[in-house]
Design a protein around this motif. Structure first.
Motif, PDB file in Angstrom:
ATOM      1  N   LEU A 199       4.617  -0.500  -8.172  1.00 40.57           N
ATOM      2  CA  LEU A 199       6.045  -1.053  -8.463  1.00 40.57           C
ATOM      3  C   LEU A 199       5.989  -2.590  -7.885  1.00 40.57           C
ATOM      4  N   LEU A 200       5.732  -2.571  -6.674  1.00 41.44           N
ATOM      5  CA  LEU A 200       5.881  -3.854  -5.961  1.00 41.44           C
ATOM      6  C   LEU A 200       4.815  -4.872  -6.387  1.00 41.44           C
TER       7      LEU A 200
ATOM      8  N   MET B 285       5.937  -5.485   2.008  1.00 42.56           N
ATOM      9  CA  MET B 285       6.749  -4.429   2.491  1.00 42.56           C
ATOM     10  C   MET B 285       5.788  -3.447   3.298  1.00 42.56           C
ATOM     11  N   LEU B 286       4.749  -3.229   2.417  1.00 36.16           N
ATOM     12  CA  LEU B 286       3.838  -2.180   3.005  1.00 36.16           C
ATOM     13  C   LEU B 286       3.341  -2.870   4.438  1.00 36.16           C
TER      14      LEU B 286
ATOM     15  N   TYR C  91       5.704  -2.798   7.313  1.00 36.92           N
ATOM     16  CA  TYR C  91       5.650  -1.373   7.659  1.00 36.92           C
ATOM     17  C   TYR C  91       4.454  -1.086   8.569  1.00 36.92           C
TER      18      TYR C  91
ATOM     19  N   ARG D 134      17.481  -4.484   1.056  1.00 36.58           N
ATOM     20  CA  ARG D 134      15.882  -4.882   1.087  1.00 36.58           C
ATOM     21  C   ARG D 134      15.079  -3.577   0.582  1.00 36.58           C
ATOM     22  N   ASP D 135      15.419  -2.461   0.324  1.00 35.55           N
ATOM     23  CA  ASP D 135      14.482  -1.509  -0.502  1.00 35.55           C
ATOM     24  C   ASP D 135      15.069  -1.176  -1.448  1.00 35.55           C
ATOM     25  N   HIS D 136      14.166  -0.524  -2.197  1.00 34.90           N
ATOM     26  CA  HIS D 136      15.052   0.236  -3.504  1.00 34.90           C
ATOM     27  C   HIS D 136      15.591   1.797  -3.484  1.00 34.90           C
TER      28      HIS D 136
ATOM     29  N   LEU E 180      16.169  -3.435  -9.098  1.00 35.12           N
ATOM     30  CA  LEU E 180      14.835  -3.544  -9.593  1.00 35.12           C
ATOM     31  C   LEU E 180      14.781  -5.032 -10.294  1.00 35.12           C
TER      32      LEU E 180
ATOM     33  N   LEU F 136       5.306   3.615   0.273  1.00 33.55           N
ATOM     34  CA  LEU F 136       4.976   2.206   0.172  1.00 33.55           C
ATOM     35  C   LEU F 136       3.557   2.001  -0.220  1.00 33.55           C
TER      36      LEU F 136
END
Lengths: 223, 223
Positions: free
Chosen positions: A201-202, A207-208, A211, B85-87, B133, B194
């Motif tokens: 999706l990204l 982002m991963l 994290y 910042r996130d979905h 998105l 993620l």
DNA sequence: CAGAATGCTGAACAAGCGTTTAGTCTGTTG
DNA sequence: CAACAGACTAAACGCTTGTTCAGCATTCTG
């Protein structure tokens, strides 16, 4: 002839009123939820409400009997379809078979109602998914994960929960045709699911990575 | 002074018993589900059950009043956190704010119970996700989709449904601390989510391609 | 054949629920 | 002060639900 008529019908275990009540209960529970009145189950089975209690003692015990029966039925025919081509839950896979739809609807309602059976069901789904994904990883068709167990649980919660959401949002009455639900579901969501699962999706891993940097004990890369 | 004491307390709209009942109802609905007895709401508000009906006419109308109130509260403070910042859904985002947790729990219960408000909520979540998105796609952080609307709906159903599943499976009583739920959820599932969203789940596109070949009217590649 | 056991039913009971009713109390108004 | 309007309550009504009860057949058993 005399010996045939003499033996009680308990043996064949079906066609007896007790079995009719159980089957009616499975249908009612599946279509309308676990809080369907005992009276409605009795009516569907063509017997009096008192007989339902006479045979099962309690509505809760009737439900338990249904769980037992469905669980046994599923377990007997489960091995055939375990290693299949997609990661969908056993629930999804079997729901399209005409014969098993009522049982799937029943299990779905149990999942929806929570409680011990729901947890058992969910854990089994997660375990199945984990095993299947693991096989896929070894076969090279599925990407490895930093935490395979968490991934399987996440997929289980997503699959079951999304279906739960889907059914909950349906307008017309609480009656549910489970095969129809599954058909509509795949028609609407097969593409985005395959898309995300195949391509992600990204666009990048920022982002991963953020994290992974954030957590105190980062799991190792799956290389 | 005399003019201040003369005016009825209807104006300030809070501290009045009607507002206390409404707030108690929001708390009860959120913690224990929409089928919490009117008597329990009354007890929590410190009034008699009859007064609840006296003010709202009906339990259904009380629920509607709660929906109105929460919806208005959310709408007033929503604009601040939309572009984040996130979905994750608005539901997720706000649930961690101490003050809004009861309202989030209430909305969650509405979603769980189905009906019109649930559909509205779901549609709004899906629309929010789709907008977010789309912004991500234009910014280059999110991959484009062959069917952005379907993808947004799929993600909405997954997010909301999985949370629904998560809450349903909790053992101890039906009382729910929504902030705790969200915290446990992210602790358990942030990594696999993620991972899949960043790297995908399947190693190759064979299943996706097979599906694209299968459908009669294949959507065009997003290039 | 007497009698016990089983399958089964209609009626009723008891509890939980939303709601109604009749009335009390309090403060405001003419 | 009398009258009234609104907030508020205790008690009860009516409904649904799970369950029990007492009795009726039918069938098996000794």
């Amino acid at each position: 002839m005399s010996s045939a008529t003499r033996k009680p019908p308990d043996r064949e275990e079906d066609l007896t009123a007790r079995a009719r009540i159980r089957d009616a209960a499975i249908d009612c529970f599946g279509q309308r939820g676990l809080n369907v009145p005992v009276r409605d189950i009795a009516e569907r089975a063509g017997v009096s409400p008192a007989l339902v209690i006479h045979h099962f003692g309690t509505k809760a015990k009737l439900l338990a009997a249904c769980e037992d029966h469905v669980t046994r039925l599923i377990r007997e025919t489960k091995t055939a379809s375990v290693t299949d081509r997609d990661h969908r839950t056993v629930l999804h896979q079997m729901a399209e078979a005409e014969e098993f739809a009522p049982y799937m609807a029943f299990l779905f309602r149990c999942l929806q109602a929570g409680g011990d059976l729901a947890r058992t069901l969910y854990e089994r789904m997660a375990a199945d998914i984990e095993a299947y994904l693991d096989a896929g990883v070894r076969a090279g068709t599925v990407r490895p994960s930093r935490d395979p167990r968490a991934r399987a649980h996440w997929l289980a919660a997503n699959s079951a929960g999304a279906l739960l959401m889907f059914v909950t949002l349906r307008e017309p009455g609480p009656d549910v045709d489970f095969r129809k639900v599954i058909r509509e579901w795949t028609a609407e969501f097969a593409l985005p699911a395959l898309e995300v699962y195949s391509e992600g999706l990204l666009a990048d891993r920022s982002m991963l990575d953020a994290y992974l940097l954030y957590v105190s004990d980062p799991p190792e890369e799956p290389s």
